[in-house]
Motif scaffolding. Structure first.
Motif, short mmCIF file in Angstrom:
data_model
loop_
_atom_site.label_atom_id
_atom_site.label_comp_id
_atom_site.label_asym_id
_atom_site.label_seq_id
_atom_site.Cartn_x
_atom_site.Cartn_y
_atom_site.Cartn_z
N PRO A 27 -34.51 -153.29 -44.41
CA PRO A 27 -33.23 -154.01 -44.45
C PRO A 27 -32.95 -154.50 -45.88
O PRO A 27 -33.86 -154.91 -46.59
N ILE A 28 -31.70 -154.46 -46.25
CA ILE A 28 -31.33 -154.89 -47.60
C ILE A 28 -31.66 -156.37 -47.81
O ILE A 28 -31.98 -156.78 -48.92
N SER A 29 -31.66 -157.15 -46.74
CA SER A 29 -32.00 -158.56 -46.84
C SER A 29 -33.45 -158.75 -47.30
O SER A 29 -33.75 -159.69 -48.03
N SER A 30 -34.34 -157.84 -46.90
CA SER A 30 -35.74 -157.92 -47.32
C SER A 30 -35.89 -157.65 -48.81
O SER A 30 -36.61 -158.35 -49.52
N VAL A 31 -35.20 -156.63 -49.28
CA VAL A 31 -35.23 -156.31 -50.71
C VAL A 31 -34.65 -157.48 -51.50
O VAL A 31 -35.21 -157.91 -52.51
N ALA A 32 -33.53 -158.00 -51.03
CA ALA A 32 -32.86 -159.12 -51.70
C ALA A 32 -33.78 -160.33 -51.80
O ALA A 32 -33.88 -160.97 -52.85
N ALA A 33 -34.49 -160.64 -50.72
CA ALA A 33 -35.38 -161.80 -50.71
C ALA A 33 -36.56 -161.60 -51.66
O ALA A 33 -36.90 -162.51 -52.42
N ARG A 34 -37.16 -160.42 -51.64
CA ARG A 34 -38.31 -160.17 -52.51
C ARG A 34 -37.93 -160.15 -53.98
O ARG A 34 -38.67 -160.60 -54.84
N GLN A 35 -36.74 -159.65 -54.27
CA GLN A 35 -36.32 -159.48 -55.66
C GLN A 35 -35.45 -160.60 -56.21
O GLN A 35 -35.16 -160.63 -57.40
N GLY A 36 -35.01 -161.49 -55.34
CA GLY A 36 -34.15 -162.57 -55.81
C GLY A 36 -32.79 -162.09 -56.28
O GLY A 36 -32.24 -162.59 -57.26
N ILE A 37 -32.24 -161.10 -55.58
CA ILE A 37 -30.94 -160.52 -55.90
C ILE A 37 -30.05 -160.70 -54.68
O ILE A 37 -30.51 -160.55 -53.55
N SER A 38 -28.79 -161.03 -54.88
CA SER A 38 -27.91 -161.26 -53.73
C SER A 38 -27.72 -159.98 -52.92
O SER A 38 -27.66 -158.87 -53.47
N GLU A 39 -27.61 -160.15 -51.62
CA GLU A 39 -27.41 -159.01 -50.72
C GLU A 39 -26.12 -158.26 -51.04
O GLU A 39 -26.08 -157.03 -51.02
N SER A 40 -25.06 -159.00 -51.33
CA SER A 40 -23.78 -158.34 -51.59
C SER A 40 -23.85 -157.48 -52.86
O SER A 40 -23.27 -156.39 -52.92
N TYR A 41 -24.57 -157.96 -53.88
CA TYR A 41 -24.72 -157.18 -55.10
C TYR A 41 -25.57 -155.93 -54.82
O TYR A 41 -25.25 -154.84 -55.28
N LEU A 42 -26.63 -156.09 -54.04
CA LEU A 42 -27.46 -154.95 -53.69
C LEU A 42 -26.68 -153.92 -52.89
O LEU A 42 -26.89 -152.72 -53.06
N GLU A 43 -25.80 -154.38 -52.01
CA GLU A 43 -24.96 -153.45 -51.24
C GLU A 43 -24.13 -152.58 -52.18
O GLU A 43 -24.00 -151.37 -51.97
N GLN A 44 -23.58 -153.19 -53.23
CA GLN A 44 -22.80 -152.43 -54.21
C GLN A 44 -23.68 -151.40 -54.92
O GLN A 44 -23.29 -150.24 -55.09
N LEU A 45 -24.87 -151.84 -55.33
CA LEU A 45 -25.78 -150.94 -56.04
C LEU A 45 -26.24 -149.80 -55.14
O LEU A 45 -26.24 -148.64 -55.55
N PHE A 46 -26.60 -150.13 -53.90
CA PHE A 46 -27.08 -149.11 -52.98
C PHE A 46 -25.96 -148.14 -52.61
O PHE A 46 -26.22 -146.98 -52.32
N GLY A 47 -24.73 -148.60 -52.64
CA GLY A 47 -23.60 -147.71 -52.41
C GLY A 47 -23.55 -146.62 -53.47
O GLY A 47 -23.34 -145.44 -53.18
N LYS A 48 -23.74 -147.01 -54.73
CA LYS A 48 -23.76 -146.04 -55.82
C LYS A 48 -24.97 -145.12 -55.72
O LYS A 48 -24.87 -143.92 -55.96
N LEU A 49 -26.11 -145.69 -55.36
CA LEU A 49 -27.32 -144.89 -55.22
C LEU A 49 -27.22 -143.91 -54.05
O LEU A 49 -27.72 -142.80 -54.12
N ARG A 50 -26.55 -144.34 -52.99
CA ARG A 50 -26.34 -143.45 -51.83
C ARG A 50 -25.41 -142.30 -52.23
O ARG A 50 -25.66 -141.14 -51.91
N LYS A 51 -24.36 -142.62 -52.96
CA LYS A 51 -23.41 -141.61 -53.42
C LYS A 51 -24.09 -140.57 -54.32
O LYS A 51 -23.75 -139.39 -54.31
N ALA A 52 -25.09 -141.02 -55.08
CA ALA A 52 -25.84 -140.12 -55.97
C ALA A 52 -26.94 -139.36 -55.23
O ALA A 52 -27.63 -138.54 -55.83
N GLY A 53 -27.11 -139.63 -53.94
CA GLY A 53 -28.12 -138.92 -53.15
C GLY A 53 -29.54 -139.42 -53.34
O GLY A 53 -30.49 -138.71 -53.04
N LEU A 54 -29.69 -140.66 -53.81
CA LEU A 54 -31.02 -141.20 -54.05
C LEU A 54 -31.54 -142.03 -52.88
O LEU A 54 -32.76 -142.12 -52.68
N VAL A 55 -30.64 -142.68 -52.14
CA VAL A 55 -31.04 -143.45 -50.96
C VAL A 55 -30.17 -143.03 -49.78
O VAL A 55 -29.11 -142.45 -49.96
N GLN A 56 -30.65 -143.35 -48.60
CA GLN A 56 -29.84 -143.12 -47.40
C GLN A 56 -29.92 -144.37 -46.54
O GLN A 56 -30.91 -145.09 -46.57
#
Length: 152
Positions: A27-56
């Motif tokens: 869950p993105i909330s787990s990554v956010a908690a471990r890394q101290g990064i907001s969930e909403s910001y991670l959602e934006q980043l993961f959206g770009k990473l998903r578009k690039a075919g790096l995450v699903q």
């Protein structure tokens, strides 16, 4: 060249994801908690990473994110380009064949800029996500840190 928080946080998040998603989606909330990064910001980043075919993303109660391919097939360059765009330290119109640089025929500094840009590209392409995961595991064993948060 200076990376923005997109590149820095995105790389940290992908190392974290590679560490923790081997068995099941994270869950993105787990990554956010471990890394101290907001969930909403991670959602934006993961959206770009998903578009690039790096995450699903996996939907549902046990859903979350996981790598779209093996960590050994993902380079730091892949990640940074997906998040930052070009990694060129210098954008010189003389390096492009169709850019109208008037002095391109006699300018010799363009060779310096090209070598700098090529060196950056080569360096980030040579480092695999799997290498960073192994480094992170070694660091955790030595210091008790959680994932890559200690690098701040």
């Amino acid at each position: 060249m200076k990376l923005s928080t997109k590149g820095r946080y995105g790389l940290r998040a992908l190392i974290d994801l590679a560490l923790y998603s081997e068995e099941e989606p994270v869950p993105i909330s787990s990554v956010a908690a471990r890394q101290g990064i907001s969930e909403s910001y991670l959602e934006q980043l993961f959206g770009k990473l998903r578009k690039a075919g790096l995450v699903q993303s996996i939907r549902g109660a046990q859903g979350g994110y996981q790598l779209a391919k093996a960590a050994s097939e993902i380079s730091v360059g892949d990640i940074l380009r997906a998040l930052e765009g070009t990694l060129d330290a210098v954008e010189c119109p003389g390096l492009k064949t169709d850019a109208g640089c008037e002095g391109a025929d006699v300018c010799v500094t363009k060779y310096v800029w090209q070598r700098i840009n090529d060196s950056i590209t080569e360096a980030v392409n040579e480092i695999g996500l799997d290498q960073l995961v192994e480094e992170s595991r070694r660091a955790q064993g030595k210091s008790g840190c959680t994932a890559v948060k200690c690098e701040n």
